[in-house]
Design a protein around this motif. Structure first.
Motif, PDB file in Angstrom:
ATOM      1  N   SER A 282     -25.582 -46.515  16.665  1.00  0.00           N
ATOM      2  CA  SER A 282     -26.669 -46.843  15.725  1.00  0.00           C
ATOM      3  C   SER A 282     -27.921 -47.272  16.487  1.00  0.00           C
ATOM      4  O   SER A 282     -29.042 -46.936  16.092  1.00  0.00           O
ATOM      5  CB  SER A 282     -26.224 -47.925  14.747  1.00  0.00           C
ATOM      6  OG  SER A 282     -26.009 -49.145  15.415  1.00  0.00           O
TER       7      SER A 282
ATOM      8  N   ASP B   5     -29.459 -44.069  17.819  1.00  0.00           N
ATOM      9  CA  ASP B   5     -30.108 -43.347  16.719  1.00  0.00           C
ATOM     10  C   ASP B   5     -31.466 -43.959  16.392  1.00  0.00           C
ATOM     11  O   ASP B   5     -32.445 -43.234  16.149  1.00  0.00           O
ATOM     12  CB  ASP B   5     -29.222 -43.355  15.467  1.00  0.00           C
ATOM     13  CG  ASP B   5     -28.044 -42.405  15.572  1.00  0.00           C
ATOM     14  OD1 ASP B   5     -28.077 -41.504  16.451  1.00  0.00           O
ATOM     15  OD2 ASP B   5     -27.085 -42.573  14.788  1.00  0.00           O
ATOM     16  N   GLN B   6     -31.546 -45.288  16.404  1.00  0.00           N
ATOM     17  CA  GLN B   6     -32.804 -45.968  16.112  1.00  0.00           C
ATOM     18  C   GLN B   6     -33.843 -45.656  17.197  1.00  0.00           C
ATOM     19  O   GLN B   6     -35.001 -45.359  16.888  1.00  0.00           O
ATOM     20  CB  GLN B   6     -32.576 -47.476  16.018  1.00  0.00           C
ATOM     21  CG  GLN B   6     -33.810 -48.254  15.665  1.00  0.00           C
ATOM     22  CD  GLN B   6     -33.544 -49.753  15.590  1.00  0.00           C
ATOM     23  OE1 GLN B   6     -32.443 -50.203  15.886  1.00  0.00           O
ATOM     24  NE2 GLN B   6     -34.553 -50.509  15.209  1.00  0.00           N
TER      25      GLN B   6
ATOM     26  N   ASN C 244     -33.862 -43.022  19.113  1.00  0.00           N
ATOM     27  CA  ASN C 244     -34.225 -41.604  18.960  1.00  0.00           C
ATOM     28  C   ASN C 244     -35.266 -41.432  17.862  1.00  0.00           C
ATOM     29  O   ASN C 244     -36.198 -40.631  18.008  1.00  0.00           O
ATOM     30  CB  ASN C 244     -32.996 -40.756  18.647  1.00  0.00           C
ATOM     31  CG  ASN C 244     -32.169 -40.448  19.875  1.00  0.00           C
ATOM     32  OD1 ASN C 244     -32.645 -40.594  20.995  1.00  0.00           O
ATOM     33  ND2 ASN C 244     -30.934 -40.031  19.663  1.00  0.00           N
ATOM     34  N   ASP C 245     -35.114 -42.164  16.770  1.00  0.00           N
ATOM     35  CA  ASP C 245     -36.100 -42.093  15.682  1.00  0.00           C
ATOM     36  C   ASP C 245     -37.468 -42.601  16.154  1.00  0.00           C
ATOM     37  O   ASP C 245     -38.518 -42.020  15.802  1.00  0.00           O
ATOM     38  CB  ASP C 245     -35.626 -42.909  14.478  1.00  0.00           C
ATOM     39  CG  ASP C 245     -34.417 -42.291  13.777  1.00  0.00           C
ATOM     40  OD1 ASP C 245     -34.171 -41.078  13.991  1.00  0.00           O
ATOM     41  OD2 ASP C 245     -33.721 -43.028  13.043  1.00  0.00           O
TER      42      ASP C 245
END
Length: 175
Positions: free
Chosen positions: A100, A103-104, A106-107
């Motif tokens: 997670s 993912d953050q 990457n965003d």
């Protein structure tokens, strides 16, 4: 029978009769007879008394002791599989939090890429690096840090009590 053998036989009979107490008129053994008295008790040491008391406790609590021993055996037999399951579960939690976090980030990188593909984004990034456009004057401010000391990252979070207890019981070491 001969006379000597009859004396031996009568002596044995006499000996047996003498060893047996005579009964009184009610058919009971008289109080003072030798058969009614108990043999003298042997002295028992303290260790012997403790062993006797312990054996009495074992007889008294036989079923609870058997149940306790069976439960202890089950706990010992199931500890290793339960430890493996707990470690796998905690590793899954740790890896899930890492995913997670990735993912953050990457965003955030994707939004930076989209912002830097526009003219305004490129100019903002150039100004951060000290570049100025034609007709602008650059100013350098000294003595200020770019990082705010008030926005400290608190990544070390306190675990709930049940996870701390599980980590202790199953000897879990975070990687």
């Amino acid at each position: 029978m001969s006379e000597s053998s009859s004396k031996i036989t009568s002596g044995v009979r006499a000996g047996r009769a003498a060893a047996r107490p005579s009964l009184d008129s009610t058919g009971r053994i008289p109080v003072g007879s030798t058969r009614a008295s108990k043999p003298p008790r042997k002295k028992v040491s303290r260790a012997g008394e403790k062993v006797g008391a312990l054996s009495g406790l074992v007889r008294r609590f036989r079923v609870p002791l058997i149940v306790f021993a069976a439960l202890a055996l089950v706990v010992v037999a199931l500890y290793a599989p339960a430890q493996g399951l707990y470690v796998a579960w905690r590793d899954g939690q740790s890896l899930g939090s890492q995913i997670s976090g990735l993912d953050q980030s990457n965003d955030e990188y994707q939004s930076d890429i989209e912002r830097l593909q526009s003219r305004e984004g490129i100019e903002d990034e150039a100004r951060k690096k000290g570049y100025v456009s034609e007709g602008e004057t650059g100013v350098v401010v000294e003595g200020m840090d770019e990082d705010d000391s008030t926005s400290q990252d608190t990544t070390a979070t306190e675990l709930p009590w049940y996870l701390s207890l599980g980590d202790f019981v199953f000897q879990y070491q975070a990687q």
